[in-house]
Scaffold this motif. Sequence first.
Motif, PDB file in Angstrom:
ATOM      1  N   LYS A 488       2.424   4.695  -4.545  1.00 21.23           N
ATOM      2  CA  LYS A 488       2.033   3.348  -4.110  1.00 21.23           C
ATOM      3  C   LYS A 488       0.987   3.419  -2.993  1.00 21.23           C
ATOM      4  CE  LYS A 488       2.193  -1.069  -4.358  1.00 21.23           C
ATOM      5  NZ  LYS A 488       1.762  -1.777  -5.564  1.00 21.23           N
ATOM      6  N   ARG A 489       1.226   4.287  -2.025  1.00 18.96           N
ATOM      7  CA  ARG A 489       0.266   4.425  -0.924  1.00 18.96           C
ATOM      8  C   ARG A 489      -1.104   4.865  -1.455  1.00 18.96           C
ATOM      9  NH1 ARG A 489      -0.426   4.842   4.383  1.00 18.96           N
ATOM     10  NH2 ARG A 489       1.692   4.209   4.813  1.00 18.96           N
ATOM     11  N   GLY A 490      -1.117   5.810  -2.382  1.00 18.37           N
ATOM     12  CA  GLY A 490      -2.376   6.303  -2.939  1.00 18.37           C
ATOM     13  C   GLY A 490      -3.159   5.209  -3.647  1.00 18.37           C
ATOM     14  N   VAL A 491      -2.459   4.363  -4.407  1.00 14.80           N
ATOM     15  CA  VAL A 491      -3.107   3.262  -5.133  1.00 14.80           C
ATOM     16  C   VAL A 491      -3.708   2.256  -4.145  1.00 14.80           C
ATOM     17  CG1 VAL A 491      -2.628   1.223  -6.566  1.00 14.80           C
ATOM     18  CG2 VAL A 491      -1.772   3.463  -7.268  1.00 14.80           C
ATOM     19  N   LEU A 492      -2.949   1.931  -3.104  1.00 16.45           N
ATOM     20  CA  LEU A 492      -3.434   0.968  -2.100  1.00 16.45           C
ATOM     21  C   LEU A 492      -4.648   1.524  -1.354  1.00 16.45           C
ATOM     22  CD1 LEU A 492      -0.017  -0.268  -0.619  1.00 16.45           C
ATOM     23  CD2 LEU A 492      -1.558  -1.564  -2.104  1.00 16.45           C
ATOM     24  N   GLU A 493      -4.591   2.798  -0.985  1.00 18.01           N
ATOM     25  CA  GLU A 493      -5.699   3.402  -0.232  1.00 18.01           C
ATOM     26  C   GLU A 493      -6.958   3.491  -1.085  1.00 18.01           C
ATOM     27  OE1 GLU A 493      -3.161   6.168   2.932  1.00 18.01           O
ATOM     28  OE2 GLU A 493      -3.901   7.065   1.057  1.00 18.01           O
ATOM     29  N   GLU A 494      -6.789   3.797  -2.364  1.00 16.39           N
ATOM     30  CA  GLU A 494      -7.952   3.895  -3.254  1.00 16.39           C
ATOM     31  C   GLU A 494      -8.647   2.532  -3.393  1.00 16.39           C
ATOM     32  OE1 GLU A 494      -9.097   4.856  -7.934  1.00 16.39           O
ATOM     33  OE2 GLU A 494      -7.021   5.074  -7.282  1.00 16.39           O
ATOM     34  N   PHE A 495      -7.848   1.474  -3.524  1.00 14.56           N
ATOM     35  CA  PHE A 495      -8.429   0.147  -3.743  1.00 14.56           C
ATOM     36  C   PHE A 495      -9.089  -0.403  -2.478  1.00 14.56           C
ATOM     37  CE2 PHE A 495      -8.366  -4.508  -4.080  1.00 14.56           C
ATOM     38  CZ  PHE A 495      -8.906  -4.695  -5.352  1.00 14.56           C
ATOM     39  N   TRP A 496      -8.406  -0.289  -1.333  1.00 14.08           N
ATOM     40  CA  TRP A 496      -8.893  -0.934  -0.115  1.00 14.08           C
ATOM     41  C   TRP A 496      -9.870  -0.066   0.687  1.00 14.08           C
ATOM     42  CZ3 TRP A 496      -8.626  -5.902   0.046  1.00 14.08           C
ATOM     43  CH2 TRP A 496      -7.568  -6.575  -0.583  1.00 14.08           C
ATOM     44  N   GLY A 497      -9.907   1.238   0.408  1.00 16.16           N
ATOM     45  CA  GLY A 497     -10.858   2.108   1.115  1.00 16.16           C
ATOM     46  C   GLY A 497     -10.673   2.030   2.622  1.00 16.16           C
ATOM     47  N   ASP A 498     -11.797   2.023   3.350  1.00 15.09           N
ATOM     48  CA  ASP A 498     -11.677   1.968   4.811  1.00 15.09           C
ATOM     49  C   ASP A 498     -11.699   0.535   5.340  1.00 15.09           C
ATOM     50  OD1 ASP A 498     -14.291   1.279   4.381  1.00 15.09           O
ATOM     51  OD2 ASP A 498     -15.174   2.987   5.446  1.00 15.09           O
ATOM     52  N   ALA A 499     -11.664  -0.446   4.436  1.00 14.61           N
ATOM     53  CA  ALA A 499     -11.677  -1.850   4.876  1.00 14.61           C
ATOM     54  C   ALA A 499     -10.320  -2.291   5.419  1.00 14.61           C
ATOM     55  CB  ALA A 499     -12.089  -2.763   3.714  1.00 14.61           C
ATOM     56  N   VAL A 500      -9.244  -1.639   4.957  1.00 13.54           N
ATOM     57  CA  VAL A 500      -7.889  -2.041   5.344  1.00 13.54           C
ATOM     58  C   VAL A 500      -7.074  -0.798   5.695  1.00 13.54           C
ATOM     59  CG1 VAL A 500      -5.741  -3.165   4.576  1.00 13.54           C
ATOM     60  CG2 VAL A 500      -7.958  -4.058   3.813  1.00 13.54           C
ATOM     61  N   GLU A 501      -6.393  -0.856   6.837  1.00  5.58           N
ATOM     62  CA  GLU A 501      -5.498   0.248   7.212  1.00  5.58           C
ATOM     63  C   GLU A 501      -4.153   0.059   6.508  1.00  5.58           C
ATOM     64  OE1 GLU A 501      -3.030   1.586  11.119  1.00  5.58           O
ATOM     65  OE2 GLU A 501      -5.148   1.090  11.465  1.00  5.58           O
ATOM     66  N   ILE A 502      -3.770   1.043   5.717  1.00  7.04           N
ATOM     67  CA  ILE A 502      -2.498   0.955   4.985  1.00  7.04           C
ATOM     68  C   ILE A 502      -1.396   1.425   5.936  1.00  7.04           C
ATOM     69  CG2 ILE A 502      -1.255   1.609   2.877  1.00  7.04           C
ATOM     70  CD1 ILE A 502      -3.848  -0.054   2.453  1.00  7.04           C
ATOM     71  N   THR A 503      -0.835   0.466   6.661  1.00  6.34           N
ATOM     72  CA  THR A 503       0.139   0.752   7.722  1.00  6.34           C
ATOM     73  C   THR A 503       1.486   1.210   7.153  1.00  6.34           C
ATOM     74  OG1 THR A 503       0.336  -1.647   7.701  1.00  6.34           O
ATOM     75  CG2 THR A 503      -0.708  -0.696   9.602  1.00  6.34           C
ATOM     76  N   PRO A 504       2.296   1.930   7.951  1.00  5.97           N
ATOM     77  CA  PRO A 504       3.627   2.340   7.492  1.00  5.97           C
ATOM     78  C   PRO A 504       4.435   1.125   7.018  1.00  5.97           C
ATOM     79  CG  PRO A 504       3.083   3.429   9.559  1.00  5.97           C
ATOM     80  CD  PRO A 504       1.988   2.437   9.305  1.00  5.97           C
ATOM     81  N   GLY A 505       5.074   1.267   5.891  1.00  2.00           N
ATOM     82  CA  GLY A 505       5.828   0.153   5.291  1.00  2.00           C
ATOM     83  C   GLY A 505       5.133  -0.391   4.057  1.00  2.00           C
ATOM     84  N   ALA A 506       3.789  -0.266   4.033  1.00  2.00           N
ATOM     85  CA  ALA A 506       3.025  -0.766   2.877  1.00  2.00           C
ATOM     86  C   ALA A 506       3.414  -0.024   1.601  1.00  2.00           C
ATOM     87  CB  ALA A 506       1.528  -0.619   3.135  1.00  2.00           C
ATOM     88  N   GLU A 507       3.752   1.278   1.770  1.00  2.00           N
ATOM     89  CA  GLU A 507       4.096   2.096   0.599  1.00  2.00           C
ATOM     90  C   GLU A 507       5.400   1.642  -0.053  1.00  2.00           C
ATOM     91  OE1 GLU A 507       6.269   3.820   4.028  1.00  2.00           O
ATOM     92  OE2 GLU A 507       4.222   3.091   3.713  1.00  2.00           O
ATOM     93  N   LEU A 508       6.197   0.842   0.673  1.00  2.00           N
ATOM     94  CA  LEU A 508       7.485   0.361   0.136  1.00  2.00           C
ATOM     95  C   LEU A 508       7.328  -0.911  -0.694  1.00  2.00           C
ATOM     96  CD1 LEU A 508       9.547   0.896   3.414  1.00  2.00           C
ATOM     97  CD2 LEU A 508       9.759   2.245   1.328  1.00  2.00           C
ATOM     98  N   THR A 509       6.095  -1.386  -0.858  1.00  2.00           N
ATOM     99  CA  THR A 509       5.854  -2.624  -1.604  1.00  2.00           C
ATOM    100  C   THR A 509       6.404  -2.551  -3.025  1.00  2.00           C
ATOM    101  OG1 THR A 509       3.835  -2.852  -0.300  1.00  2.00           O
ATOM    102  CG2 THR A 509       4.066  -4.346  -2.138  1.00  2.00           C
ATOM    103  N   TRP A 510       6.496  -1.343  -3.592  1.00  2.00           N
ATOM    104  CA  TRP A 510       7.042  -1.202  -4.949  1.00  2.00           C
ATOM    105  C   TRP A 510       8.476  -1.726  -5.035  1.00  2.00           C
ATOM    106  CZ3 TRP A 510      11.481   1.641  -5.549  1.00  2.00           C
ATOM    107  CH2 TRP A 510      11.804   2.548  -4.540  1.00  2.00           C
ATOM    108  N   MET A 511       9.187  -1.770  -3.935  1.00  2.00           N
ATOM    109  CA  MET A 511      10.582  -2.213  -3.936  1.00  2.00           C
ATOM    110  C   MET A 511      10.719  -3.721  -4.112  1.00  2.00           C
ATOM    111  SD  MET A 511      12.218   0.101  -0.863  1.00  2.00           S
ATOM    112  CE  MET A 511      13.844  -0.639  -1.043  1.00  2.00           C
TER     113      MET A 511
END
Length: 605
Positions: A488-511
Amino acid sequence: MAKSLPPRSEVPVEETWNLESLFASDQAFNKALDSLEQEAAAFQEQHKGNIQNTASVIEVLTAYLALLEKLVPISTYASLALSTDQTNDVAQMHASKYSSVAAKISSRLSFVTSELLEQPEETLKAAMEQSAEFEVYLKKLIRKKPHQLHPEVEKTLAAYSSTFSAPYGLYNTTKMVDMAFEDFEVNGKRYPLSYVSFEGDWEAEPDAELRRTAFTAFSNKLKEYQHTTAKTYDMQLQMEKTTSDLRGYETIFDYLLFNQEVDRSLYNRQIDLITEELAPHMRKYAKLLQKAHGLEKMTFADLKVSLDPSYEPEITVDESKKYINDALGIMGGDYLEMVERSYSERWIDFAQNTGKSTGAFCSSPYGHHPYILISWTGRMNEVFVLAHELGHAGHFYNANREQNLFNARPSLYFIEAPSTMNEMLVANHLLQNSEDPKFKRWVISSIVARTYYHNFVTHLLEAAYQRKVYDRIDAGQSVNAGVLNAIKRGVLEEFWGDAVEITPGAELTWMRQPHYYMGLYPYTYSAGLTISTQVSKRILKEGQPAVDEWLEVLKTGGTKTPAELSKMAGVDITTEEPLRDTIAYIGELIDELVVLTEEIEEVAK
């Protein structure tokens, strides 16, 4: 500001839906369920082993259809009663009883498919010619033949059907019953938190400190349940993989796309093209939000905030009626009558209470009117949510009247087109009726933030994540919380690039998403919105003729494939053009937001 939610017993009755049109009481529900179990046994006794010619094919299908129609209100009542309060012991028991009895009925009825497929194809084709009512059903059945197992195996699998749906039930119980959120604190003040209040209020809270603290508190609670939830999901995935292998599908994707009547190229195209071509537009939108809110950095927790929180019209349930009626008026008198009845006859559950399912959905039981679940927060964007669910309602209100139960439901690929179509109609109506730059910006940002962000970004990123998960399962591997978080974190980071910081907790969005228990569902939102964007543009340009064609599509139900239904509405989804055009349209909307924001800021100086 989010408040603690009341128990179901304390919400005003006028804010709840009325299930009495399904069953007048729990006793009536139980009686109907017991009666149907006996009818299924009598049906099996009468027809098993007696499907031998064209006449008996038509006879058994006629009786089978009648039996399935009786099952519809029973299953709907059980699921809807539980969805409004998962903590209700009686509703839990009814859902459990239904699940158990439905599995027995399904096992008893499994011989129908097996015996029909044992007939020579000429017999089935003759039945199709003699009874147009069963043509589509039999055509789809013949298509399934290569994947049909021995009758006794089919009977056994049907008997286990309630077990196969157990992971989804376990997911909901973990999420809606066991997961209790504590208040969170900011500057010495305590604030209540729940699943509904986070997704309905705190995610869009204008105050950055409150919003981010709520996100952290919410994520921390999810984290406590990540291992149980991951194990539950892995159970679902392994069952799907086993079924796919047993039935002889080449891959799990082929198995899950089979009933959608689309090939893998259409599935991959939605994910690949959007990930690649929409990302730059959405990064620009994220930068615009960051600038508008004066944020030092843009984080994942900030993505749902409104572009202009000071201009967030509030709206009551009663006031929503006028907007909905005005926006959907172009659909005609019959459609508006359905909308009116949905309010006056309590088809809609507006209440916010503990134990209620999150999000919104529409259930459209055959032979009965639709039911809509929503948790009304009073924000204007709820009009878009309600219009979306009324789009589902209008679809099946039409299809169920025109088609039999076998033919009413189209492929999952098409299912979100009528719903997102209504969101577009609301947006078009609002834009045509105001020249105020602030209101115009609010409408466009609502389309981008709600309609497109939700369907083209949130659900699409779920689809990209889901594809990676299924790739693992197809290769014979399993998943756990660590694996799912990393994907999940990898998918979010790929899409948002350096425009958005993928903060801790974002990777749990799959839940947070129940769609993962519904096959390859998430990508169909962008597929449906691609179709509805194109049709709504046609309606703006051509008016009534385009509306009439769209209404015919709704009435056609599941008698045609997604490509055929789209073609009826003037859209060719077999090419990349509609999707590329829709992505370009989203880019134009975001560019317009940038211009409007500059104009408004200039005036404010």
